[in-house]
Design an enzyme around this catalytic site. Structure first.
Site, PDB file in Angstrom:
ATOM      1  CD  GLU A 273      36.088  49.380  89.535  1.00  0.00           C
ATOM      2  OE1 GLU A 273      36.640  49.954  88.563  1.00  0.00           O
ATOM      3  OE2 GLU A 273      34.945  48.903  89.474  1.00  0.00           O
ATOM      4  CG  HIS A 296      35.325  48.356  85.501  1.00  0.00           C
ATOM      5  ND1 HIS A 296      35.004  49.413  86.302  1.00  0.00           N
ATOM      6  CD2 HIS A 296      34.493  48.440  84.420  1.00  0.00           C
ATOM      7  CE1 HIS A 296      34.035  50.130  85.742  1.00  0.00           C
ATOM      8  NE2 HIS A 296      33.713  49.542  84.594  1.00  0.00           N
TER       9      HIS A 296
HETATM   10  P1  NAI Z   1      21.333  52.405  79.833  1.00  0.00           P
HETATM   11  O1  NAI Z   1      21.253  53.808  80.256  1.00  0.00           O
HETATM   12  O2  NAI Z   1      21.060  52.045  78.424  1.00  0.00           O
HETATM   13  O3  NAI Z   1      20.336  51.517  80.735  1.00  0.00           O
HETATM   14  C1  NAI Z   1      20.208  51.690  82.119  1.00  0.00           C
HETATM   15  C2  NAI Z   1      18.757  51.326  82.486  1.00  0.00           C
HETATM   16  O4  NAI Z   1      18.629  51.325  83.907  1.00  0.00           O
HETATM   17  C3  NAI Z   1      17.736  52.327  81.948  1.00  0.00           C
HETATM   18  O5  NAI Z   1      16.735  51.629  81.240  1.00  0.00           O
HETATM   19  C4  NAI Z   1      17.200  52.996  83.202  1.00  0.00           C
HETATM   20  O6  NAI Z   1      15.855  53.406  83.083  1.00  0.00           O
HETATM   21  C5  NAI Z   1      17.349  51.885  84.224  1.00  0.00           C
HETATM   22  N1  NAI Z   1      17.368  52.329  85.613  1.00  0.00           N
HETATM   23  C6  NAI Z   1      17.853  53.487  86.126  1.00  0.00           C
HETATM   24  N2  NAI Z   1      17.672  53.514  87.461  1.00  0.00           N
HETATM   25  C7  NAI Z   1      17.059  52.344  87.796  1.00  0.00           C
HETATM   26  C8  NAI Z   1      16.615  51.789  89.034  1.00  0.00           C
HETATM   27  N3  NAI Z   1      16.780  52.427  90.183  1.00  0.00           N
HETATM   28  N4  NAI Z   1      16.018  50.577  88.987  1.00  0.00           N
HETATM   29  C9  NAI Z   1      15.838  49.918  87.817  1.00  0.00           C
HETATM   30  N5  NAI Z   1      16.232  50.400  86.624  1.00  0.00           N
HETATM   31  C10 NAI Z   1      16.842  51.598  86.623  1.00  0.00           C
HETATM   32  O7  NAI Z   1      22.786  51.905  80.284  1.00  0.00           O
HETATM   33  P2  NAI Z   1      23.602  50.659  79.717  1.00  0.00           P
HETATM   34  O8  NAI Z   1      24.432  51.064  78.576  1.00  0.00           O
HETATM   35  O9  NAI Z   1      22.693  49.506  79.569  1.00  0.00           O
HETATM   36  O10 NAI Z   1      24.618  50.417  80.946  1.00  0.00           O
HETATM   37  C11 NAI Z   1      24.174  49.881  82.183  1.00  0.00           C
HETATM   38  C12 NAI Z   1      25.302  49.936  83.198  1.00  0.00           C
HETATM   39  O11 NAI Z   1      26.422  49.179  82.755  1.00  0.00           O
HETATM   40  C13 NAI Z   1      25.833  51.340  83.496  1.00  0.00           C
HETATM   41  O12 NAI Z   1      26.054  51.458  84.888  1.00  0.00           O
HETATM   42  C14 NAI Z   1      27.175  51.362  82.830  1.00  0.00           C
HETATM   43  O13 NAI Z   1      28.044  52.234  83.475  1.00  0.00           O
HETATM   44  C15 NAI Z   1      27.610  49.916  83.007  1.00  0.00           C
HETATM   45  N6  NAI Z   1      28.656  49.465  82.099  1.00  0.00           N
HETATM   46  C16 NAI Z   1      29.667  48.684  82.597  1.00  0.00           C
HETATM   47  C17 NAI Z   1      30.672  48.231  81.767  1.00  0.00           C
HETATM   48  C18 NAI Z   1      31.749  47.340  82.301  1.00  0.00           C
HETATM   49  O14 NAI Z   1      32.848  47.351  81.781  1.00  0.00           O
HETATM   50  N7  NAI Z   1      31.479  46.570  83.323  1.00  0.00           N
HETATM   51  C19 NAI Z   1      30.723  48.601  80.353  1.00  0.00           C
HETATM   52  C20 NAI Z   1      29.564  49.354  79.900  1.00  0.00           C
HETATM   53  C21 NAI Z   1      28.598  49.786  80.763  1.00  0.00           C
END
Ligand code: NAI
Length: 413
Positions: A273, A296
């Site tokens: 990015e 993003h």
């Molecule tokens: P979170 O930590 O609450 O949830 C992530 C989930 O993924 C957890 O339940 C975890 O057990 C699960 N997980 C981990 N490895 C896995 C796998 N191999 N297969 C299936 N499930 C798996 O995180 P949250 O807050 O929900 O964020 C999710 C993603 O969104 C993160 O990568 C974060 O960086 C991204 N994000 C992107 C934003 C954007 O601007 N596009 C803004 C905020 C977050």
């Protein structure tokens, strides 16, 4: 209060906050509402030299992503008590150095959950109506008036990979709009609403009309949507990725979209990015009309900025007021009740055997009663908090500071 004891517990107006990078005004409001009046704000990030100078005498600093709090900056900060990252990431801080200096670092990892979930919902609707192609054609003078391939989202199946904060929130909203919700997670998760768990990615992909990725960046999520995983998606289905750019094999996705096997995609995060808006965005997905490309911004809303300001400012105030470190990213986590009429003493030390014993000996030698004691360790650092029913604690603080493993001590009256 004895004058000599003032050395250990500062009056609130003497506690200095420095907020950099134009942090949302709600942060200042939260800090002021807690009784702190010395708050300096700057709109931009500072050069390393200016930062070192600005940090002198500051107890709490608030930064966003452009301020580099490296080892030199942390060393230059002679009074720094805690750091607030008014953003999601904390890569800009040398977390280990801060830990060794006894400085907890706070952030707001989930303040933009709703924003990402809302964008994903919008994209599901846009993709299922073929809006990206129709919009692109119209901008070129085309007119794609047709119902072919356009569907409502009601009754369709959404497959959520990663049922954490964002994934589960998305599931609830999608269900309220009539979608059937499936999810797959490596952890066992309580299904919300009528969502159903699937125990493998393949099982989820085989049933989903649209797949939305919400996993963290981790070794086991890199390339999770590999060529073979993309091939396991249903013909004519859609992929949404607003998680991390490392999760999808972009070349394989491009091939699947170009061949028409996948009907469309919405991608917010990329393996590479641009570092700023002045940079050039390059991707194999450029030029595909059935793809929504966004820079993003999944979590970038005014509401998220405000949530971040309130959350991080509250964490700094709570640490200052009562020593709570819950959700600190680099520090032993202790969630503390109010200490009422007692004195609260905090001892941050290198995590070595025998420190607690030495602390307790200091109290024993002074015949002081500890009303409550909390201990937590994390890696190299230990954090002990004690509530004491005595006003005569100045000698005690000196003796605690003399324990060899001590990093710093603090007292709250
Ligand atoms: P979170 O930590 O609450 O949830 C992530 C989930 O993924 C957890 O339940 C975890 O057990 C699960 N997980 C981990 N490895 C896995 C796998 N191999 N297969 C299936 N499930 C798996 O995180 P949250 O807050 O929900 O964020 C999710 C993603 O969104 C993160 O990568 C974060 O960086 C991204 N994000 C992107 C934003 C954007 O601007 N596009 C803004 C905020 C977050």
């Amino acid at each position: 209060m004895h004058n000599s004891e003032r050395n250990y517990s500062l009056d609130k107006e003497k506690i200095k906050f420095l907020l950099l990078e134009g942090i949302h005004p709600r942060a200042r409001q939260v800090i002021e509402a807690a009784g702190y009046t010395s708050i300096v704000e700057q709109t931009g990030a500072l050069t390393p030299e200016a930062l070192h100078e600005a940090l002198k005498g500051v107890h709490f600093v608030g930064i966003r992503s452009r301020t580099q709090l490296d080892a030199a900056a942390i060393n230059a900060a002679d009074r720094l008590t805690a750091v607030g990252c008014f953003c999601i990431g904390t890569n800009q801080v040398d977390l280990q150095n801060a830990q060794h200096a006894g400085i907890p670092v706070f952030n707001a990892p989930f303040a933009n959950t709703r924003s990402v979930a809302e964008l994903s919902i919008a994209e599901i609707i846009m993709l299922m109506r073929g809006i990206p192609e129709k919009n692109a054609a119209a901008h070129r003078g085309g007119w794609l008036k047709s119902a072919t391939g356009s569907t409502e989202i009601r009754g369709k199946t959404l497959g959520i990979v990663g049922y954490g904060h964002i994934g589960s929130q998305l599931g609830i909203i999608a269900e309220s709009m009539g979608m059937r919700v499936l999810f797959q997670d490596v952890e066992s998760k309580l299904p919300l609403g009528n969502a159903e768990a699937r125990d493998s990615l393949e099982a989820l992909l085989a049933e989903s009309d649209v797949v939305s990725l919400h996993v963290p960046d981790a070794p086991d999520t890199r390339n999770l949507m590999s060529a073979s995983a993309i091939a396991a998606m249903r013909a004519g289905s859609y992929l949404i990725n607003a998680s991390r750019g490392t999760v999808v094999d972009i070349d394989a996705l491009r091939d699947a979209l170009a061949s028409g096997r996948l009907a469309g995609a919405a991608i917010d995060v990329f393996p590479r990015e641009p570092k700023s808006n002045a940079g050039r965005f390059e991707s194999p997905l450029i030029g595909l009309d059935n793809v929504i490309l966004t820079p993003h911004i999944g979590g970038s809303t005014l509401e998220a900025q405000e949530n971040i300001a309130v959350e991080v400012a509250s964490k700094l105030v709570r640490y200052s007021d009562n020593g709570t470190t819950a959700s600190a990213v680099n520090f032993p986590q202790v969630s503390l009740p109010d200490h009422g009429d007692t004195r609260r003493i905090m001892h941050i030390h290198r995590n070595e055997p025998g420190v607690l014993q030495s602390i307790n000996k200091v109290f024993f030698d002074k015949a002081l009663n500890i009303a409550a004691q909390y201990l937590q360790t994390d890696g190299d650092v230990g954090y002990v908090v004690m509530d004491v029913e005595s006003d005569h604690v100045s000698d005690l603080m000196g003796d605690l500071a003399k324990i060899p493993a001590t990093i710093r001590t603090r007292i709250l009256h």
